[in-house]
Write a protein that holds these residues in place. Structure first.
Motif, PDB file in Angstrom:
ATOM      1  N   ILE A  49      42.555   4.292  76.434  1.00 52.96           N
ATOM      2  CA  ILE A  49      42.730   5.681  76.297  1.00 52.96           C
ATOM      3  C   ILE A  49      41.984   6.769  77.116  1.00 52.96           C
ATOM      4  CG2 ILE A  49      43.720   5.661  73.981  1.00 52.96           C
ATOM      5  CD1 ILE A  49      41.110   6.247  72.751  1.00 52.96           C
ATOM      6  N   ALA A  50      40.886   5.773  78.211  1.00 54.64           N
ATOM      7  CA  ALA A  50      40.166   6.401  78.703  1.00 54.64           C
ATOM      8  C   ALA A  50      40.817   7.482  80.247  1.00 54.64           C
ATOM      9  CB  ALA A  50      39.747   5.765  79.901  1.00 54.64           C
ATOM     10  N   VAL A  51      40.720   8.601  80.621  1.00 60.75           N
ATOM     11  CA  VAL A  51      41.801   9.406  81.297  1.00 60.75           C
ATOM     12  C   VAL A  51      42.287   8.529  82.698  1.00 60.75           C
ATOM     13  CG1 VAL A  51      40.689  11.795  80.617  1.00 60.75           C
ATOM     14  CG2 VAL A  51      40.149  10.315  82.837  1.00 60.75           C
ATOM     15  N   GLY A  75      32.355  11.356  73.577  1.00 62.83           N
ATOM     16  CA  GLY A  75      33.317  10.605  74.045  1.00 62.83           C
ATOM     17  C   GLY A  75      33.492   9.454  74.592  1.00 62.83           C
ATOM     18  N   LEU A  77      33.690   5.779  75.158  1.00 64.94           N
ATOM     19  CA  LEU A  77      34.199   4.807  75.314  1.00 64.94           C
ATOM     20  C   LEU A  77      33.317   3.431  75.993  1.00 64.94           C
ATOM     21  CD1 LEU A  77      37.260   4.025  74.330  1.00 64.94           C
ATOM     22  CD2 LEU A  77      38.318   4.372  76.162  1.00 64.94           C
ATOM     23  N   SER A  81      35.231   7.750  82.349  1.00 63.50           N
ATOM     24  CA  SER A  81      35.121   9.356  82.598  1.00 63.50           C
ATOM     25  C   SER A  81      33.500   9.230  82.887  1.00 63.50           C
ATOM     26  CB  SER A  81      35.171  10.385  81.610  1.00 63.50           C
ATOM     27  OG  SER A  81      35.384   9.722  80.389  1.00 63.50           O
ATOM     28  N   GLU A  99      28.660   7.741  72.360  1.00 60.75           N
ATOM     29  CA  GLU A  99      29.512   7.349  71.681  1.00 60.75           C
ATOM     30  C   GLU A  99      29.293   6.896  70.262  1.00 60.75           C
ATOM     31  OE1 GLU A  99      32.606   6.472  72.403  1.00 60.75           O
ATOM     32  OE2 GLU A  99      32.296   4.898  70.531  1.00 60.75           O
ATOM     33  N   ALA A 100      30.257   6.869  69.279  1.00 63.08           N
ATOM     34  CA  ALA A 100      29.918   6.301  67.865  1.00 63.08           C
ATOM     35  C   ALA A 100      29.219   4.483  67.717  1.00 63.08           C
ATOM     36  CB  ALA A 100      30.961   6.990  67.021  1.00 63.08           C
ATOM     37  N   TYR A 104      31.632  -0.397  72.037  1.00 53.27           N
ATOM     38  CA  TYR A 104      32.087   0.337  72.727  1.00 53.27           C
ATOM     39  C   TYR A 104      30.768   0.474  73.826  1.00 53.27           C
ATOM     40  CZ  TYR A 104      36.757   0.941  70.326  1.00 53.27           C
ATOM     41  OH  TYR A 104      37.683   1.306  69.563  1.00 53.27           O
ATOM     42  N   ARG A 127      27.820   9.350  65.409  1.00 52.60           N
ATOM     43  CA  ARG A 127      28.278   9.937  65.182  1.00 52.60           C
ATOM     44  C   ARG A 127      27.640  10.999  65.650  1.00 52.60           C
ATOM     45  NH1 ARG A 127      30.730   9.793  59.904  1.00 52.60           N
ATOM     46  NH2 ARG A 127      30.133  11.927  59.529  1.00 52.60           N
ATOM     47  N   ALA A 128      28.594  11.320  66.991  1.00 49.19           N
ATOM     48  CA  ALA A 128      27.977  12.649  67.683  1.00 49.19           C
ATOM     49  C   ALA A 128      27.876  14.019  66.979  1.00 49.19           C
ATOM     50  CB  ALA A 128      29.171  13.243  68.886  1.00 49.19           C
ATOM     51  N   ASP A 149      35.260  14.737  74.185  1.00 44.92           N
ATOM     52  CA  ASP A 149      36.549  13.494  73.939  1.00 44.92           C
ATOM     53  C   ASP A 149      36.112  12.867  73.256  1.00 44.92           C
ATOM     54  OD1 ASP A 149      39.026  12.474  75.451  1.00 44.92           O
ATOM     55  OD2 ASP A 149      37.485  11.235  76.930  1.00 44.92           O
ATOM     56  N   ALA A 150      35.856  13.058  72.131  1.00 42.42           N
ATOM     57  CA  ALA A 150      35.522  12.358  70.727  1.00 42.42           C
ATOM     58  C   ALA A 150      36.749  12.309  69.878  1.00 42.42           C
ATOM     59  CB  ALA A 150      33.943  11.925  70.522  1.00 42.42           C
ATOM     60  N   ASP A 151      36.380  12.201  68.672  1.00 37.19           N
ATOM     61  CA  ASP A 151      37.549  12.107  67.669  1.00 37.19           C
ATOM     62  C   ASP A 151      37.753  13.740  67.381  1.00 37.19           C
ATOM     63  OD1 ASP A 151      34.652  12.676  67.204  1.00 37.19           O
ATOM     64  OD2 ASP A 151      35.392  12.480  64.599  1.00 37.19           O
ATOM     65  N   TYR A 158      32.122  20.046  67.697  1.00 36.33           N
ATOM     66  CA  TYR A 158      31.905  19.841  68.494  1.00 36.33           C
ATOM     67  C   TYR A 158      31.982  21.077  69.690  1.00 36.33           C
ATOM     68  CZ  TYR A 158      32.665  15.039  67.427  1.00 36.33           C
ATOM     69  OH  TYR A 158      32.661  13.556  67.230  1.00 36.33           O
TER      70      TYR A 158
HETATM   71  N1  SAH Z   1      35.912   9.984  77.670  1.00 29.66           N
HETATM   72  C1  SAH Z   1      36.271   8.467  77.589  1.00 29.66           C
HETATM   73  C2  SAH Z   1      37.853   7.950  76.975  1.00 29.66           C
HETATM   74  C3  SAH Z   1      37.062   8.363  75.179  1.00 29.66           C
HETATM   75  S1  SAH Z   1      37.745   7.573  74.069  1.00 29.66           S
HETATM   76  C4  SAH Z   1      37.040   8.384  79.145  1.00 29.66           C
HETATM   77  O1  SAH Z   1      37.733   9.106  79.120  1.00 29.66           O
HETATM   78  O2  SAH Z   1      36.980   7.030  79.620  1.00 29.66           O
HETATM   79  C5  SAH Z   1      36.947   8.134  72.921  1.00 29.66           C
HETATM   80  C6  SAH Z   1      36.114   7.950  71.897  1.00 29.66           C
HETATM   81  O3  SAH Z   1      35.409   8.645  71.373  1.00 29.66           O
HETATM   82  C7  SAH Z   1      36.143   6.797  71.413  1.00 29.66           C
HETATM   83  O4  SAH Z   1      35.044   5.351  72.506  1.00 29.66           O
HETATM   84  C8  SAH Z   1      35.579   7.030  70.330  1.00 29.66           C
HETATM   85  O5  SAH Z   1      34.737   5.427  69.718  1.00 29.66           O
HETATM   86  C9  SAH Z   1      34.950   8.038  70.033  1.00 29.66           C
HETATM   87  N2  SAH Z   1      34.429   8.206  69.187  1.00 29.66           N
HETATM   88  C10 SAH Z   1      34.834   8.907  68.145  1.00 29.66           C
HETATM   89  N3  SAH Z   1      34.305   9.397  66.572  1.00 29.66           N
HETATM   90  C11 SAH Z   1      33.501   9.534  67.383  1.00 29.66           C
HETATM   91  C12 SAH Z   1      32.193  10.107  66.793  1.00 29.66           C
HETATM   92  N4  SAH Z   1      31.914  10.806  65.742  1.00 29.66           N
HETATM   93  N5  SAH Z   1      31.360  10.582  67.373  1.00 29.66           N
HETATM   94  C13 SAH Z   1      30.992  10.112  69.171  1.00 29.66           C
HETATM   95  N6  SAH Z   1      31.987   9.834  69.676  1.00 29.66           N
HETATM   96  C14 SAH Z   1      33.416   9.194  68.580  1.00 29.66           C
END
Ligand code: SAH
Ligand code: DHB
Ligand code: MG
Length: 242
Positions: A49-51, A75, A77, A81, A99-100, A104, A127-128, A149-151, A158
């Motif tokens: 699910i990366a960009v 976020g 991952l 990105s 990153e949570a 990852y 958790r962010a 780009d997280a949850d 955020y």
């Molecule tokens: N930016 C990355 C993709 C991120 S996917 C890219 O494009 O390469 C979303 C990410 O957010 C996942 O890794 C997930 O574990 C993370 N995530 C989910 N909930 C979170 C939270 N509460 N705090 C921080 N990160 C979180």
């Protein structure tokens, strides 16, 4: 080659082929080599699910247009990105990524180091909503560019913290603000995160609309990641009440 005589444009196959065409023409070999982070993430079992590569390049170009010296990402991952954004930084620039998921984060740390940005990127695991409040408490920021780009359920929170960590001129980029058009339906279930995702994205639009400190738009995108979009918001001085 994809069937280009078929005038039906709404096909994932067509979007994939055009995404490849763009990448084949406009990414340098060095940029294409950043795919190593995607392959390592895949091998480690991270979700795909990366960009996309073209979207990563867009993030780099936005950060360069912005003249960003400091970047915050929510976020990480596998850090794909992150690496694109880090490429935009001048000497002495800094990127903080949140990153949570510790598993990852471990993969991301290796990918970021392999790409040569281990000394530029600070990865905070947690958790962010918590790591953001820590950043504010530490007096971190303001950041020149913030990539959310997280949850998606937590996008409203955020965005609030992002404003705390901004200055007039900060660019806030948010991924996944279209979700196949599901955002039109407040009761829709998104494949990632169900209804909470759609509710979070919609609440984020409401906040952008109501917030006098930003000027915002969103752009719909198609490509290898399907039909989705980015929101762009510029932080500005709060207008004088008239
Ligand atoms: N930016 C990355 C993709 C991120 S996917 C890219 O494009 O390469 C979303 C990410 O957010 C996942 O890794 C997930 O574990 C993370 N995530 C989910 N909930 C979170 C939270 N509460 N705090 C921080 N990160 C979180
Ligand atoms: C998905 C895509 C994303 O870009 C993201 O940040 C999270 C989830 C998805 O398609 O599931
Ligand atoms: Mg995303």
């Amino acid at each position: 080659m994809a069937n280009v005589t078929n005038r039906e444009p709404r096909s994932q196959e067509r979007w994939n082929a055009v995404d490849r065409y763009i990448a084949d023409h406009l990414l340098t070999p060095e940029e294409t080599a950043l795919d190593a982070a995607l392959r390592a993430s895949d091998a480690a079992g991270l979700p795909p699910i990366a960009v996309t590569p073209n979207q990563g390049k867009l993030l780099e170009l936005l950060a360069r247009v912005q003249g960003a010296h400091t970047i915050l990402e929510l976020g990480t991952l596998g850090g794909y990105s992150t690496i694109w954004l880090a490429r935009a930084l001048p000497a002495g620039g800094r990127l903080v990524t949140l990153e949570a998921e510790p598993r990852y984060a471990e993969v991301a740390r290796a990918n970021i180091a392999d790409a040569g940005y281990g000394d530029v990127v600070e990865l905070r695991v947690g958790r962010a909503l918590e790591t953001l409040s820590q950043l504010v408490a530490e007096g971190a920021g303001p950041f020149d560019l913030i990539f959310i780009d997280a949850d998606k359920a937590n996008n409203p929170g955020y965005f609030e913290w992002s404003l705390e960590l901004s200055r007039p001129g900060t660019l806030v980029v948010t991924d996944n603000v279209v979700r196949d058009g599901l955002i039109l339906d407040p009761d829709a279930d998104d494949p990632s995160g169900g209804n909470a995702t759609i509710r979070g994205v919609r609440a984020f639009y409401e906040m952008l609309a109501a917030e006098p400190r930003v000027s915002a738009t969103a752009i719909q995108t198609v490509g290898a990641k399907g039909y989705d979009g980015f929101a762009l918001a510029i932080v500005q001085e709060e207008p004088e009440p008239s």
